[in-house]
Every structure is written in structure tokens, then in C-alpha cells.
Scaffold this active site. Sequence first.
Site, PDB file in Angstrom:
ATOM      1  CE1 TYR A 145      -3.040  -2.985   0.161  1.00  0.00           C
ATOM      2  CE2 TYR A 145      -4.067  -2.017   2.090  1.00  0.00           C
ATOM      3  CZ  TYR A 145      -4.043  -2.987   1.098  1.00  0.00           C
ATOM      4  OH  TYR A 145      -5.026  -3.949   1.074  1.00  0.00           O
ATOM      5  CE  LYS A 194       1.051 -17.822  -1.967  1.00  0.00           C
ATOM      6  NZ  LYS A 194       0.223 -19.055  -1.814  1.00  0.00           N
ATOM      7  CG  ASP A 226      -2.504 -20.154   0.239  1.00  0.00           C
ATOM      8  OD1 ASP A 226      -1.766 -20.100   1.246  1.00  0.00           O
ATOM      9  OD2 ASP A 226      -2.182 -20.782  -0.789  1.00  0.00           O
ATOM     10  CG  ASP A 250      -7.356  -4.064   3.708  1.00  0.00           C
ATOM     11  OD1 ASP A 250      -8.330  -3.850   4.461  1.00  0.00           O
ATOM     12  OD2 ASP A 250      -7.272  -3.590   2.551  1.00  0.00           O
ATOM     13  CG  ASP A 254     -12.909  -6.445   5.135  1.00  0.00           C
ATOM     14  OD1 ASP A 254     -12.427  -5.672   5.990  1.00  0.00           O
ATOM     15  OD2 ASP A 254     -13.546  -6.055   4.132  1.00  0.00           O
TER      16      ASP A 254
HETATM   17  C1  IPM Z   1      -9.277  -0.615   6.126  1.00  0.00           C
HETATM   18  C2  IPM Z   1      -9.717  -0.068   4.795  1.00  0.00           C
HETATM   19  C3  IPM Z   1      -8.631   0.834   4.266  1.00  0.00           C
HETATM   20  C4  IPM Z   1      -7.368   0.019   4.155  1.00  0.00           C
HETATM   21  C5  IPM Z   1      -8.958   1.526   2.934  1.00  0.00           C
HETATM   22  C6  IPM Z   1     -10.264   2.287   2.978  1.00  0.00           C
HETATM   23  C7  IPM Z   1      -7.844   2.425   2.484  1.00  0.00           C
HETATM   24  O1  IPM Z   1     -10.013  -1.099   3.928  1.00  0.00           O
HETATM   25  O2  IPM Z   1      -9.002   0.181   7.038  1.00  0.00           O
HETATM   26  O3  IPM Z   1      -9.231  -1.834   6.267  1.00  0.00           O
HETATM   27  O4  IPM Z   1      -7.158  -0.641   3.149  1.00  0.00           O
HETATM   28  O5  IPM Z   1      -6.583   0.032   5.087  1.00  0.00           O
HETATM   29 MG    MG Z   2     -10.096  -2.999   4.851  1.00  0.00          MG
END
Ligand code: IPM
Ligand code: MG
Length: 362
Positions: A145, A194, A226, A250, A254
Amino acid sequence: MLNLKTNIALLKGDGIGPEIVDSAVAVLKKIGEVFGHSFNFTAYPIGGEALDLTGVPLPEETLKGCLASDSVLLGAVGGPKWDTLPGNLRPERALLGIRAGLGLYSNIRPAKLFPALREASPLRAELAEKGFDLVIVRELTGGIYFGESGRRTGTNGPEAYDTECYSETEIKRIGRVAFKLAQKRSKRLTSVDKANVLESSRLWREVMHQLADEYPDVAYADLLVDNAAMQLVKNPAQFDVMVTSNMFGDILSDEASQITGSIGLLPSSSLGDGTRGMYEPIHGSAPDIAGTGKANPIATVLSAAMMLRDSFFLEKEAKTVENAVANVLNCGYRTADIAAGKPAEALSTAEMTEKILDKIGQ
Ligand code: IPM
Ligand code: MG
């Protein structure tokens, strides 16, 4: 600590950002009343909101305001209105900029299944019954990133690239955070990489192994990303602390959030070497439900609890917020995202916030 006076920068941002930050501010004010602290709030624009106001997603005044504050509470950034802007002007760029600008390399994302929400989890009943309580430690200011990226013309025409690069120093400092956290919890740490493909992951693994020798009381294991994605849904209870790179963290956070029932429940803290942190829900700005009162304020409220604990060392106050949330869920109150088949009974953002405030006051 008694009568703490402290300055908190608010970055409400876009979409549901303002609604959920307002909820967390109400909770902090209530905590201030009950425990005798004074929290002083100053809002600064960020993301799309800042773009509309100033032409840039992260105005200098916002970064300065955050640097001058004791801590930062963030809602969310981004939305369709700004989706077509070039990369350097996208609202998301502000988030990366503020994390880097404040030196917040360590992102802590706890994911636990509230017993009251087993029904809302997509996990099979026997897995949900077992529950889980894990923490993802995500490296936040390095990796792909932040690596070199761009467009160029290749042999087959236009191409684009992003690079993953990690220094030993970056890996070591996030590794130490994770090992120390594991020491405070159940002394188990899984490092996710990885390393069967990526050179940056091989360095990551080498450094983690060096650290593992320094923390012999922590049971350490490597796991390929994975496989980690699979294990998280197969048997999340096996995990305690997981440490991983910016991008893998990231994605996996989620996934971890969804098995708790909703992404609307997960808080996060981002810290560097000092006590000034930034606290934000792990979810995004959800433009589709902005202004409808459907947003779940719990992730942001729990982020405020993390602020109380990690930046202000107010353990009792943090616990009070967390207990209030657990209590409200135990009483059966639900926002739309966790209403599991009973949408008619779902509370609005403001109603849910009121329920939490009531519990704090009890
Ligand atoms: C998170 C979000 C952010 C990230 C985005 C919105 C830049 O997905 O905080 O997880 O990738 O860190
Ligand atoms: Mg995120």
C-alpha cells in the site's frame, strides 16, 4: 487516573462516518460524566468531505490538528462521488496519509464472537458454539500500500504495477508488538505470510523466527495466507494473536469480522511508538446506507473503548463501554446488520446508541 483532560481529534469523513462518530462521541461524553473526565473534541475534514471543501483529501490543517491532539477518532472515508478521481486524490489516500503522518505502524483488530450473536454468524452452529476471540495485528505503514507504484508501457501495451517491500526494521517493530500482545493473552502467535512465493514474505518469516527466539514463552507458528483464509472459517478458535502484512491484514480482518456476524462490530486501534493513536471501525463508509439510520455504531463505540484503554490507560472506563455493548446485545437489541431475519425489530443508529448510553449510566 482521575479527572483526565484530553483533546480528541474527530475525523468523521464520508458516508456513515459522521453518524457513527457522533455515537462514539456521545459514549465518550457519557463516560466523562460518569468518571469525571473531560474530553475536548475538535473535528477536522478528511476524505471526500475534505476534497469538496479544500480540493485535497488530507488537508495540512487536518494532519496538524491530529498531531496536536492526544488521540484521534475516525469514522470512514470514500464514496461513489470520488471514485473516479486519480489515485492521489482518492479519499482512501487520506487514510494512508494520516496513518503514515502520525507514524501509526501497528494496527490492532480484535475479532471475537459475542455469545449473543452466534445466530448472526455465518459459521456452522457447532463452530459458533465454540466461539473465538482473536486479534489481528496488521502492519499499517509499509508493504504494497506504500510501495512504488505506477503506470508504464510494457511489451503488450499499458500496464500498472504496485510493489511489496518490507525492511527488517519494519518487520521487527510490528513483530515485537505482536509477541508482546501474545504474552499478555494466551501466549500463542501465528505469523501469516506467503513465503512460498514472495521474497518480502521470506524476510518477514526470517525476522519473525529471530523474534521467536527472544520470546521463548510464546508458542509461535507460521501460516501461509491462503491457508490462513481457509483456517479462519474452518476453525477460528485455533487462533489467538495473528500478525501479518498490511495487505494480508486488510483482507483477513474483513474475513474475521464477517464470522463475528457483521463487519459493523469490529473496532481497531492504530498506534506508533507513543500513546497518540487513531481509532476507527474496520468497516468502510457504506454510502448505500448513509443517512438512513441503519449503520451499526458498535464498531466505532468499541473503537472509542480501545482509545480509552490504549491511549489514556483508562481500563475501567474501557471495560464499562465494552460491558455496556455486550449487555445491550444480551438484551436482544439489534441494528439491521445483525437482526438475523427480524429486520422489523432493528434499532436505528441513534436508538442503539441510546441503549448503550443507558447501560453505561446504570
Ligand atoms: C481498512 C480499509 C482501508 C485500508 C482503505 C479504505 C484504504 O479497507 O481500514 O481496512 O485498506 O486500510
Ligand atoms: Mg479494509
